[in-house]
Design a protein around this motif. Structure first.
Motif, PDB file in Angstrom:
ATOM      1  N   SER A  31       0.811  -1.215   0.000  1.00  0.00           N
ATOM      2  CA  SER A  31       0.000   0.000   0.000  1.00  0.00           C
ATOM      3  C   SER A  31       0.845   1.267   0.000  1.00  0.00           C
ATOM      4  O   SER A  31       1.855   1.360   0.695  1.00  0.00           O
ATOM      5  N   HIS A  32       0.406   2.242  -0.787  1.00  0.00           N
ATOM      6  CA  HIS A  32       0.855   3.622  -0.713  1.00  0.00           C
ATOM      7  C   HIS A  32      -0.287   4.455  -0.130  1.00  0.00           C
ATOM      8  O   HIS A  32      -1.422   3.990  -0.016  1.00  0.00           O
ATOM      9  N   LEU A  33       0.022   5.700   0.187  1.00  0.00           N
ATOM     10  CA  LEU A  33      -0.992   6.692   0.558  1.00  0.00           C
ATOM     11  C   LEU A  33      -1.895   6.179   1.681  1.00  0.00           C
ATOM     12  O   LEU A  33      -3.107   6.251   1.619  1.00  0.00           O
ATOM     13  N   PHE A  34      -1.270   5.570   2.714  1.00  0.00           N
ATOM     14  CA  PHE A  34      -1.991   5.070   3.883  1.00  0.00           C
ATOM     15  C   PHE A  34      -3.082   4.069   3.492  1.00  0.00           C
ATOM     16  O   PHE A  34      -4.154   4.010   4.083  1.00  0.00           O
ATOM     17  N   GLY A  35      -2.788   3.283   2.472  1.00  0.00           N
ATOM     18  CA  GLY A  35      -3.702   2.211   2.084  1.00  0.00           C
ATOM     19  C   GLY A  35      -4.608   2.517   0.918  1.00  0.00           C
ATOM     20  O   GLY A  35      -5.332   1.644   0.461  1.00  0.00           O
ATOM     21  N   PHE A  36      -4.591   3.743   0.385  1.00  0.00           N
ATOM     22  CA  PHE A  36      -5.538   4.110  -0.663  1.00  0.00           C
ATOM     23  C   PHE A  36      -5.031   3.784  -2.069  1.00  0.00           C
ATOM     24  O   PHE A  36      -5.817   3.772  -3.015  1.00  0.00           O
ATOM     25  N   VAL A  37      -3.749   3.546  -2.238  1.00  0.00           N
ATOM     26  CA  VAL A  37      -3.170   3.212  -3.538  1.00  0.00           C
ATOM     27  C   VAL A  37      -2.219   2.043  -3.336  1.00  0.00           C
ATOM     28  O   VAL A  37      -1.458   2.018  -2.366  1.00  0.00           O
TER      29      VAL A  37
END
Length: 782
Positions: free
Chosen positions: A185-191
């Motif tokens: 995950s990137h962006l705290f799980g959003f991407v």
């Protein structure tokens, strides 16, 4: 008599020659790029059997000496037909020409039909279909596409976490070119960390696991990177709202190709001047992520190929504050810095060798690292006259996991009726579940939580995918694994069996049983894949996770649509989670003393319709499921619904291409609300005579006994592609949550006080995350 014996001998020799078998082997590739095609079908129309290319594009097909009529097909490509007389082993490399979606290319004879495949609970989504789906913030996301598959759920609004058939995010084996990725995950799980422009193939296995897979309980997500264009240098990229990316690949020489694909967000660049302006230049901060995929492959000979691939990804959030003040003769300067970063690094060196036309081998050496780092620095400088006093302190929390592994795999294909795989692997794990370091120029340095653990994991496997009868196929295998940690050695024997029986109406009945063992655990305080997740090993005190899964199903091709209906039951043991009130920061105790051990149970049914090509393509899925947990120290030892127990889950994806260069798509999801714990009554606490009942106590009648509102969302997108002298360009626009549904992210109980009469009112408040979000992206190829 002599003549009779000679005649009989001659007939025997003649029959032996006629019955002699030879092997046709080689690679199937894209003619325009040289990329291998994984899962391409090679079908002999005269014998009505064939083979399929493996994860490296290699195939092997053995048949009797005779004339053969091969039909080679792959979704989205024109069909190749080859006819010749087979009288010796033949090396045949096939190049298929990409075909337009308008042609609706399909070959009934050569196509691998879903009712003929032994393995069940496996889904392949063409990468082009993934890139055509609507996106959050314009980002093409492989894991979000997989969340739209029956049996797979997202943890929370917008997150890229995967919960497969009742399992947790740690129970998914995510492989990038054969290397495990621990935090995707990137962006705290959003991407997610996967750049679709660099990907060749995506496979999801939810059950019926072949023996070659192990180490996780719930799923395998096998992602293969492209190898690089062998014909010419080319590139593609895009510019979106939050990030841009660029992929270039091509030949270095006649035998060597390369691929480089990078992506970076520029949220930090956009936010930094706004933060400075808001704080009069005293504060700054931001957040960004990047990822980079690289790959080189070299062909030493027709039998030997070497691949070197790597992935580098990082997220970083930071904040800085610089202030000062003066009082009389004293001047003060203050500096505060905060940093949060996490990231993955993976690399793989692989060697393919064709030992014989029927025996293919792959040897791999891999390295994987995930680390998470929080740091905070406080600095104060006090100047009074000629006297200066400096106080500086630093706090750092660090955790991570490192893997170094070696693996060897073989594929032996003696005939179309048998596909034998076997191999072994050794993995050295190094765990760092959490270290808190404190440094100061005033006090002595302190380090807490130093609990580095080293362990070794190993496994060996063998399986045979066999055609027993004309309408009965069977995959039988065994996976034997072990785990050595401290003075404990765990071992596990895991039988695997799947069958496929085809009825005269071309309706297939399928079934499978798999036992899986997982020697590593994930401790998390949240369900949205935040980087505070801690990977920890099984120990003499904490046993490995174990699951047993049974599945039965039906499969049938309805013209150009694949239909599957599956039911499953899964029992999981030795699951762990934090005890009530424990967190990853309470490191004065060992993590083993902060967890409770329990079990899980899930069962349900999944219905799936998929069309992979044509003007209209996409899928429709529905899941009916139950998911429970039971821990001795939670909910008084009673079974309770898992947070992501979702009774009903429906997904629809449609992609429409009315003509070349124009594409429209939509995605719609519906799901029963997540289970939450809410108090059923509130009692006065420490101050019963208080006007507002301060210190009240909440009473809960069981864990996760309430449901949030149902979740549903519609996403839309459209793209227009136009050829240019240098290549082509594409404009894409989209709407996430098109009818702006206020979906629940979490709920809380709020108290409203009436100061006039001293009364109070409790009410349930829902917090939502994403309203309607538009996006625009410019893409190009050259």
């Amino acid at each position: 008599m002599k003549k009779t014996l000679l005649l009989i001998l001659g007939c025997l020799v003649s029959n032996t020659i006629l019955a002699q078998s030879f092997t046709i082997s080689g690679y199937v590739k894209d003619k325009s790029t040289g990329e291998v095609l994984i899962g391409a079908n090679i079908y002999n129309a005269k014998k009505e059997n064939g083979a399929a290319s493996n994860s490296f594009g290699f195939f092997s097909y053995t048949t009797e000496a005779d004339s053969v009529e091969l039909i080679i097909s792959y979704i989205g490509y024109s069909v190749e037909r080859v006819t010749f007389l087979l009288k010796e082993d033949v090396e045949l490399n096939i190049e298929l020409v990409p075909g337009g979606v308008l042609e609706e290319i399909v070959v009934r004879a050569g196509e691998e039909r879903v009712e003929e495949v032994t393995q069940m609970s496996r889904v392949t989504i063409p990468i082009q279909q993934i890139k055509s789906m609507p996106r959050l913030l314009g980002e093409v996301d492989v894991l979000k596409a997989l969340q739209m598959i029956p049996g797979v759920q997202s943890g929370a609004e917008g997150s890229s976490g995967l919960y497969v058939r009742g399992g947790g995010p740690d129970q998914n084996l995510i492989l990038l070119d054969g290397v495990p990725v621990y935090n995707a995950s990137h962006l705290f799980g959003f991407v997610s960390v996967f750049n679709a422009d660099a990907i060749n193939n995506v496979d999801l296995v939810k059950g019926g696991f072949p023996a070659r897979y192990g180490g996780r309980l719930s799923s395998v997500i096998d992602i293969a990177l492209k190898e690089g264009n062998t014909e010419k240098f080319k590139g593609e990229g895009s510019i979106g709202l939050i990030s841009s990316k660029l992929t270039v690949d091509g030949p270095i020489s006649d035998k060597t190709t390369f691929l480089i694909s990078g992506r970076r967000t520029y949220i930090d660049i956009l936010a930094r001047p706004l933060i400075k302006a808001e704080s009069d230049g005293e504060e700054t901060g931001g957040y960004y992520f990047y990822d980079l995929n690289t790959k080189i492959n070299h062909r030493f000979s027709e039998k030997d190929r070497v691949y070197l691939s790597g992935y580098f990804g990082k997220d970083e959030a930071f904040a800085e504050s610089r202030t000062s003040d003066s009082f009389s003769s004293r001047n003060n300067e203050y500096e505060d810095d905060f940093g949060l970063e996490w990231g993955n690094f993976t690399t793989a060196l692989r060697w393919n060798h064709i030992y014989t036309p029927r025996l293919f081998g792959n040897v791999a050496l891999t390295y994987s690292r995930y680390q998470f780092d929080i740091s905070e620095r406080s600095y104060t400088k006090e100047t009074t006259g000629s006297v200066t006093k400096i106080d500086e302190s630093k706090i750092r929390y660090f955790s991570g996991i490192n893997d170094l592994a070696g693996k060897v795999d073989f594929e032996f294909i003696p005939s179309p009726e048998h596909h034998i795989r076997f191999g072994s692997s050794v993995i050295r794990h190094k765990f760092n579940p959490g270290v808190l370091a404190f440094k100061s120029n005033v006090e002595s340095d302190t380090t807490l939580g130093e609990q580095r653990t080293r362990s070794a994991e190993f496994f060996t496997y063998a399986e045979n995918d066999m055609q027993l009868l004309e309408n009965l196929s069977l995959n039988v295998g065994a996976h034997f694994s072990g785990f050595a940690v401290e003075e404990e050695i765990y071992t596990s024997f895991e039988p695997r069996v799947s069958f496929n029986y085809t009825l005269p109406s071309n309706l297939a009945i399928k079934g499978s049983y798999t036992k899986m063992t997982q020697y590593i655990h994930l401790l998390t305080n949240s369900g949205i894949g935040l980087p505070t997740d801690l990977w920890v090993p099984s120990t003499p005190k904490i046993k490995p996770q174990v699951s047993n899964q049974f599945a039965v199903g039906l499969a049938k091709n309805l013209d150009v649509i694949e239909m599957t209906l599956e039911g499953y039951y899964k029992k999981m043991e030795n699951l762990i989670e934090y005890e009530e009130g424990a967190t990853y920061l309470s490191i004065e105790d060992s993590w083993e003393d902060k967890v409770t051990v329990g079990e899980g149970e899930s069962y349900g049914a999944e219905l799936f319709f998929q069309k992979k090509y044509g003007k209209w393509n996409g899928w429709l899925g529905y899941t009916l499921s139950w998911n429970f947990r039971k821990f001795d120290d939670v909910n008084f030892g009673r079974r309770y619904p898992y947070k992501y127990d979702r009774r009903h889950d429906a997904n629809l994806v449609l992609v429409y291409t009315p003509r070349k260069g124009v594409e429209y798509s939509l995605g719609w999801v519906y799901g029963t609300g997540n289970a939450v714990s809410l108090p059923v009554s509130i009692y006065p606490g420490a101050y019963p005579d208080s006007r507002f009942q301060n210190g009240s106590v909440n009473y809960y009648d069981g864990r996760n006994g309430f449901r949030m509102r149902a979740y549903h969302r519609l996403d839309l997108s459209a793209s227009w592609t136009k050829p240019k002298r240098w290549g082509e360009r594409t404009w894409s626009v989209g709407l996430y949550n098109a009818y702006s549904r206020r979906n629940p992210f979490f709920v809380d109980i709020q108290t409203d006080y009436n100061f006039n009469d001293g009364t109070e009112e409790k009410k349930l408040v829902q917090y939502s995350l994403f309203p309607i979000i538009p996006s625009i992206m410019y893409s190009f190829k050259f």
